[in-house]
Design a protein around this motif. Structure first.
Motif, PDB file in Angstrom:
ATOM      1  N   ARG A  10       0.893  -1.188  -0.307  1.00  0.00           N
ATOM      2  CA  ARG A  10       0.001   0.033   0.147  1.00  0.00           C
ATOM      3  C   ARG A  10       0.695   0.942  -0.111  1.00  0.00           C
ATOM      4  N   GLN A  11       0.430   2.148   0.641  1.00  0.00           N
ATOM      5  CA  GLN A  11       1.179   3.421   0.594  1.00  0.00           C
ATOM      6  C   GLN A  11       1.344   4.525   1.625  1.00  0.00           C
ATOM      7  N   CYS A  12       1.969   5.805   1.456  1.00  0.00           N
ATOM      8  CA  CYS A  12       2.191   6.679   2.711  1.00  0.00           C
ATOM      9  C   CYS A  12       2.409   8.335   2.443  1.00  0.00           C
ATOM     10  N   PHE A  13       3.706   8.754   2.628  1.00  0.00           N
ATOM     11  CA  PHE A  13       4.179   9.997   2.266  1.00  0.00           C
ATOM     12  C   PHE A  13       3.746  10.100   0.955  1.00  0.00           C
ATOM     13  N   ASP A  14       2.770   9.319   0.602  1.00  0.00           N
ATOM     14  CA  ASP A  14       2.158   9.303  -0.864  1.00  0.00           C
ATOM     15  C   ASP A  14       3.213   8.942  -1.927  1.00  0.00           C
ATOM     16  N   LEU A  15       4.508   8.528  -1.659  1.00  0.00           N
ATOM     17  CA  LEU A  15       5.205   8.125  -2.690  1.00  0.00           C
ATOM     18  C   LEU A  15       4.659   6.808  -2.930  1.00  0.00           C
ATOM     19  N   ILE A  16       4.181   6.731  -4.649  1.00  0.00           N
ATOM     20  CA  ILE A  16       3.366   5.645  -5.077  1.00  0.00           C
ATOM     21  C   ILE A  16       3.856   5.302  -6.411  1.00  0.00           C
ATOM     22  N   GLY A  17       3.725   4.058  -6.820  1.00  0.00           N
ATOM     23  CA  GLY A  17       3.936   3.563  -8.088  1.00  0.00           C
ATOM     24  C   GLY A  17       3.693   2.230  -8.601  1.00  0.00           C
ATOM     25  N   GLY A  18       3.979   1.520  -9.646  1.00  0.00           N
ATOM     26  CA  GLY A  18       3.924   0.266  -9.716  1.00  0.00           C
ATOM     27  C   GLY A  18       2.692  -0.034 -10.647  1.00  0.00           C
ATOM     28  N   LYS A  19       2.311  -1.553 -11.006  1.00  0.00           N
ATOM     29  CA  LYS A  19       1.354  -2.000 -11.696  1.00  0.00           C
ATOM     30  C   LYS A  19       0.826  -3.005 -11.533  1.00  0.00           C
ATOM     31  N   GLN A  20       0.831  -4.319 -11.618  1.00  0.00           N
ATOM     32  CA  GLN A  20      -0.091  -5.330 -11.675  1.00  0.00           C
ATOM     33  C   GLN A  20      -0.683  -5.849 -10.400  1.00  0.00           C
ATOM     34  N   LEU A  21      -1.987  -5.492 -10.212  1.00  0.00           N
ATOM     35  CA  LEU A  21      -2.592  -5.546  -8.850  1.00  0.00           C
ATOM     36  C   LEU A  21      -3.986  -6.314  -8.967  1.00  0.00           C
ATOM     37  N   MET A  22      -4.128  -7.146  -8.089  1.00  0.00           N
ATOM     38  CA  MET A  22      -5.441  -7.844  -7.701  1.00  0.00           C
ATOM     39  C   MET A  22      -6.355  -7.041  -6.889  1.00  0.00           C
ATOM     40  N   VAL A  23      -7.312  -6.770  -7.167  1.00  0.00           N
ATOM     41  CA  VAL A  23      -8.385  -5.615  -6.427  1.00  0.00           C
ATOM     42  C   VAL A  23      -9.441  -6.508  -5.985  1.00  0.00           C
TER      43      VAL A  23
ATOM     44  N   ASP B 158     -10.897  -1.608 -11.663  1.00  0.00           N
ATOM     45  CA  ASP B 158     -10.013  -2.318 -12.801  1.00  0.00           C
ATOM     46  C   ASP B 158      -8.653  -2.421 -12.165  1.00  0.00           C
ATOM     47  N   ASN B 159      -7.608  -3.397 -12.786  1.00  0.00           N
ATOM     48  CA  ASN B 159      -6.440  -3.592 -12.454  1.00  0.00           C
ATOM     49  C   ASN B 159      -5.476  -3.289 -13.868  1.00  0.00           C
ATOM     50  N   GLN B 160      -6.112  -2.481 -14.583  1.00  0.00           N
ATOM     51  CA  GLN B 160      -5.248  -2.085 -15.774  1.00  0.00           C
ATOM     52  C   GLN B 160      -5.593  -0.460 -16.075  1.00  0.00           C
TER      53      GLN B 160
ATOM     54  N   ALA C 240      -6.208   6.806 -10.660  1.00  0.00           N
ATOM     55  CA  ALA C 240      -6.503   7.133 -12.210  1.00  0.00           C
ATOM     56  C   ALA C 240      -7.288   6.157 -13.080  1.00  0.00           C
ATOM     57  N   SER C 241      -6.903   4.847 -12.963  1.00  0.00           N
ATOM     58  CA  SER C 241      -7.259   3.794 -13.762  1.00  0.00           C
ATOM     59  C   SER C 241      -8.982   3.676 -13.694  1.00  0.00           C
ATOM     60  N   GLN C 242      -9.324   3.760 -12.341  1.00  0.00           N
ATOM     61  CA  GLN C 242     -10.731   3.834 -11.918  1.00  0.00           C
ATOM     62  C   GLN C 242     -11.748   5.005 -12.714  1.00  0.00           C
ATOM     63  N   ILE C 243     -11.015   6.052 -12.525  1.00  0.00           N
ATOM     64  CA  ILE C 243     -11.446   7.239 -13.033  1.00  0.00           C
ATOM     65  C   ILE C 243     -11.598   7.146 -14.448  1.00  0.00           C
ATOM     66  N   ALA C 244     -10.594   6.622 -15.084  1.00  0.00           N
ATOM     67  CA  ALA C 244     -10.824   6.307 -16.673  1.00  0.00           C
ATOM     68  C   ALA C 244     -11.604   5.445 -16.942  1.00  0.00           C
TER      69      ALA C 244
END
Length: 246
Positions: free
Chosen positions: A6-19, A34-36, A98-102
């Motif tokens: 997950r996340q914090c200081f809101d340093l975020i990144g990466g991509k293949q995820l089960m939701v 979505d996971n894409q 962003a993927s969910q908004i898209a």
């Protein structure tokens, strides 16, 4: 096998995820995140952590390429879209948001890319971010920004760093903020549990022309970095409010 984080200081990144699948009651909104993003898998390292392990995102690693170690920077541009999502993500949570908004808006997408990506090591990234903030020496961008004249609504997505805008978003607004004049701005962000800080006020201030605003603003969407996959209902309710005004 992909490990969910997950996340914090809101340093975020990466991509293949089960939701996680969730039911929700916002009309016409999809109940499953979505996971894409733009047909590429999303990995978010802050997901799957309890609050005690998450520690407001402290220590969150990334793929070392701001989500693009295995993927190409997200860029989906069409002639018919009237809205675009412009975002930065280090460890993946903001990208997942962003993927969910898209998915729900069919907006175009443009990922903010820096010339020198942030380290996968949290402490190294923290040290760099602190230095950039103290010196106002923000990262150099490595991206081509299209003509934005066709868009009425701009979704701006970023992680919160030290209770303000993450530096790649700051760099983007410094360089390209003039292209956002007279647009409707819908900010969204992931953060470490302490809220949006002064990020929206700073964003508004950076977009002012001669001290006056030319933009309309939607209320910001603020999601804890370790809960993006569990807040589908809140996310889709926000999307519904924004798109109702399109």
């Amino acid at each position: 096998m992909v490990t969910l984080h997950r996340q914090c200081f809101d340093l975020i990144g990466g991509k293949q995820l089960m939701v996680l699948k969730k039911r929700m009651d916002v009309k016409s909104a999809s109940a499953v995140m979505d996971n894409q993003i733009s047909d590429q898998p999303v990995v978010a390292y802050q997901l799957g952590k309890t609050a005690s392990i998450w520690r407001h995102g402290a220590g969150t690693k990334s793929d070392g390429m701001d989500t693009n170690a295995s993927n190409q920077p997200t860029r989906r541009l069409t002639k018919q879209a009237r809205s675009i999502i412009i975002y930065f993500s280090r460890s993946g949570s903001t990208e997942l948001l962003a993927s969910q908004i898209a998915k729900e808006t069919q907006a175009d997408i443009l990922e903010i890319v820096v010339k020198s990506p942030y380290s996968r090591n949290y402490q190294q990234t923290l040290a760099r971010a602190n230095s950039e903030r103290e010196t106002a020496n923000y990262p150099e961008l490595n991206m081509q920004v299209p003509d934005l004249s066709q868009y009425q609504t701009i979704y701006l997505g970023y992680p919160i760093w030290a209770m303000t805008l993450s530096h790649p978003m700051t760099a983007f607004l410094i360089q390209y903020g003039s292209l956002l004049q007279y647009k409707r701005i819908a900010p969204f962000m992931t953060e470490g549990g302490y809220g949006q800080g002064d990020s929206v006020e700073r964003l508004k201030g950076m977009l002012k022309v001669d001290g006056s605003s030319t933009n309309q603003y939607e209320t910001a969407l603020v999601i804890d970095g370790n809960k993006v996959d569990r807040e589908v209902k809140q996310i889709n309710q926000w999307i519904h409010r924004v798109t109702q005004r399109d």
